[in-house]
Design an enzyme around this catalytic site. Structure first.
Site, PDB file in Angstrom:
ATOM      1  N   LYS A  66      85.571  24.628  17.074  1.00 11.35           N
ATOM      2  CA  LYS A  66      85.063  25.839  16.894  1.00 11.35           C
ATOM      3  C   LYS A  66      83.876  25.713  15.849  1.00 11.35           C
ATOM      4  CE  LYS A  66      88.547  28.406  15.722  1.00 11.35           C
ATOM      5  NZ  LYS A  66      89.656  27.385  15.905  1.00 11.35           N
ATOM      6  N   ARG A 143      91.813  37.166  15.454  1.00 13.73           N
ATOM      7  CA  ARG A 143      93.002  36.080  15.743  1.00 13.73           C
ATOM      8  C   ARG A 143      94.226  36.782  16.199  1.00 13.73           C
ATOM      9  NH1 ARG A 143      91.563  31.613  12.349  1.00 13.73           N
ATOM     10  NH2 ARG A 143      92.865  29.754  12.456  1.00 13.73           N
ATOM     11  N   ARG A 177      90.661  14.942  10.677  1.00 16.88           N
ATOM     12  CA  ARG A 177      89.718  15.817  10.054  1.00 16.88           C
ATOM     13  C   ARG A 177      89.329  15.314   8.584  1.00 16.88           C
ATOM     14  NH1 ARG A 177      89.472  21.620  12.012  1.00 16.88           N
ATOM     15  NH2 ARG A 177      91.479  21.782  11.068  1.00 16.88           N
ATOM     16  N   ARG A 221      92.004  18.720   4.677  1.00 16.19           N
ATOM     17  CA  ARG A 221      92.663  19.858   4.353  1.00 16.19           C
ATOM     18  C   ARG A 221      94.038  20.056   4.043  1.00 16.19           C
ATOM     19  NH1 ARG A 221      90.211  24.017   8.726  1.00 16.19           N
ATOM     20  NH2 ARG A 221      92.476  24.549   8.735  1.00 16.19           N
ATOM     21  N   ARG A 232     100.696  25.838  13.132  1.00 20.51           N
ATOM     22  CA  ARG A 232      99.533  26.668  13.464  1.00 20.51           C
ATOM     23  C   ARG A 232      99.111  26.787  15.054  1.00 20.51           C
ATOM     24  NH1 ARG A 232      95.637  22.806  10.003  1.00 20.51           N
ATOM     25  NH2 ARG A 232      94.037  23.771  11.098  1.00 20.51           N
TER      26      ARG A 232
END
Ligand SMILES: Nc1ncnc2c1ncn2[C@@H]1O[C@H](COP(=O)(O)OP(=O)(O)O)[C@@H](O)[C@H]1O
Length: 281
Positions: A66, A143, A177, A221, A232
Site C-alpha cells: 500500500k 481499517r 522489509r 520495524r 496482523r
C-alpha cells in the site's frame, strides 16, 4: 439538530447495527468530537466539487505494498499520501504521553482505538490543508467498518483501491522489509518466487535493495516479526476485510491483484486507473 448530535446518533445506530460494544454517552461524545475534528480538517468546499484533487483510499493486507503504490500515486498526482501507520510510528518516536500505550498495542499487532487514530489523522489533514493541498491518498485508514462510516459521514471518497497478493508473499515481504534510519527509504531484501500452480501464473518479485550509503543504516520495524505479522493478518481478516465489502456495496472498490514486482505492477495499476498517459511523469 447539530452536526455533533447527528454524529452521536449515527454512531449509536452503527453500534446497534454492527454489534459494536455498547458505549457510554461520554465515549460517544469523544468519538463524535474526533469525527467533527476530522470533518473540519477536510476542506468542505473541496469535498464535493470535482475540481479538487483525488480523495482515494488504499486497502490491503500488511505487506501488500500500500505504502509503495500510494507514495508513487501521490507523487504522480501531486496529492498528499497520508499513512496512518506512519502517523502512529511518529507518535511512538516522539515519546509523548501516548507512546508507551501505543507501542504495546502496535507490537502485539492489534489496532489502536478509533479515537486516537482519528485525532492523529485530523491533525495531519489540517497540516496538509494549511499548506494548500486539496485531496489525499489514505493508506491504512479506514481499517474498521466504523472508521469507514465515520469517513463516509464527513467526506466523499472517490475510489478505494484494494491491493491483493498471495498470503505466503505477504509474510515474506513483511519479514524482508527494511527502512533506512537516516533517509527513511523503504527497501525489501526478500526475493519472492512462487511457482505457478492450478492455472495461476508464476509470481516473481525481486528484492528492492538499498543503495550503498543506506546499507549500514537499515532497521526493521518492531512489528515485522513472524509472530506479529501473522497476528496482523488475522486482525486484517477480522476487522478490515469487512471494509472491502463496505466500499464494494457503494460501487467504489477497485480490486487489483499485484502481478509481480514494482515495474510490472506499477504499469498495470496505472492502466487500471486510466492513468497510463501520466506514466512518463
Ligand atoms: N486506521 C488504523 N486504526 C487502528 N490502528 C491503526 C490504523 N492505522 C495504523 N494503525 C496501527 O499502526 C500499526 C502499523 O500500521 P501500518 O504501517 O499501516 O501496518 P501494516 O503494514 O500492517 O498495514 C497497525 O498494526 C496498527 O496498530
Amino acid at each position: 439538530m447539530t452536526v455533533l448530535s447527528r454524529l452521536i446518533l449515527r454512531y449509536r445506530t452503527a453500534s446497534a447495527v454492527h454489534g459494536f460494544c455498547t458505549r457510554s454517552s461520554e465515549i460517544d461524545l469523544t468519538i463524535a468530537e474526533s469525527a467533527v475534528a476530522l470533518s473540519s480538517a477536510i476542506p468542505v468546499e473541496n469535498s464535493n466539487v470535482k475540481g479538487r484533487n483525488v480523495q482515494w483510499v488504499f486497502l490491503g493486507c500488511p505487506g501488500v505494498g500500500k505504502g509503495t503504490y500510494a507514495a508513487r500515486l501521490s507523487n504522480l498526482l501531486g496529492v498528499p499520501h497520508i499513512a496512518t501507520g506512519d502517523l502512529v510510528r511518529q507518535e511512538l518516536s516522539s515519546y509523548g504521553p501516548l507512546s508507551s500505550q501505543l507501542a504495546d498495542i502496535v507490537n502485539q499487532g492489534k489496532l489502536i482505538s478509533d479515537e486516537i487514530i482519528i485525532n492523529l489523522l485530523s491533525k495531519r489533514l489540517e497540516e496538509s490543508q494549511a499548506k494548500g493541498a486539496t485531496g489525499f491518498i489514505l493508506d491504512g485508514f479506514p481499517r474498521t467498518v466504523r472508521q469507514a462510516e465515520i469517513l463516509e459521514g464527513v467526506t466523499d471518497i472517490d475510489l478505494v483501491i484494494n491491493l491483493k497478493l498471495r498470503e505466503e508473499a505477504l509474510i515474506a515481504k513483511c519479514l524482508g522489509r527494511r527502512i533506512c534510519s537516516e533517509c527513511g527509504g523503504n527497501y525489501n531484501v526478500a526475493c519472492i518466487d512462487i511457482k505457478g500452480e492450478d492455472g495461476s501464473p508464476r509470481m516473481y518479485m525481486p528484492p528492492l535493495l538499498p543503495p550503498p550509503n543506506c546499507e549500514s543504516k537499515l532497521i526493521t520495524r518492531s512489528d515485522d516479526t513472524e509472530e506479529v505479522v501473522k497476528e496482523r493478518l488475522l486482525v486484517y481478516n477480522e476487522k478490515s476485510r469487512p471494509v472491502e465489502e463496505f466500499y464494494r456495496a457503494r460501487g467504489k472498490l477497485l480490486e487489483f491483484t499485484l502481478p509481480g514486482g514494482i515495474p510490472e505492477s506499477w504499469t498495470k495499476l496505472l492502466q487500471a486507473l486510466n492513468l497510463d498517459n501520466h506514466a512518463d511523469k
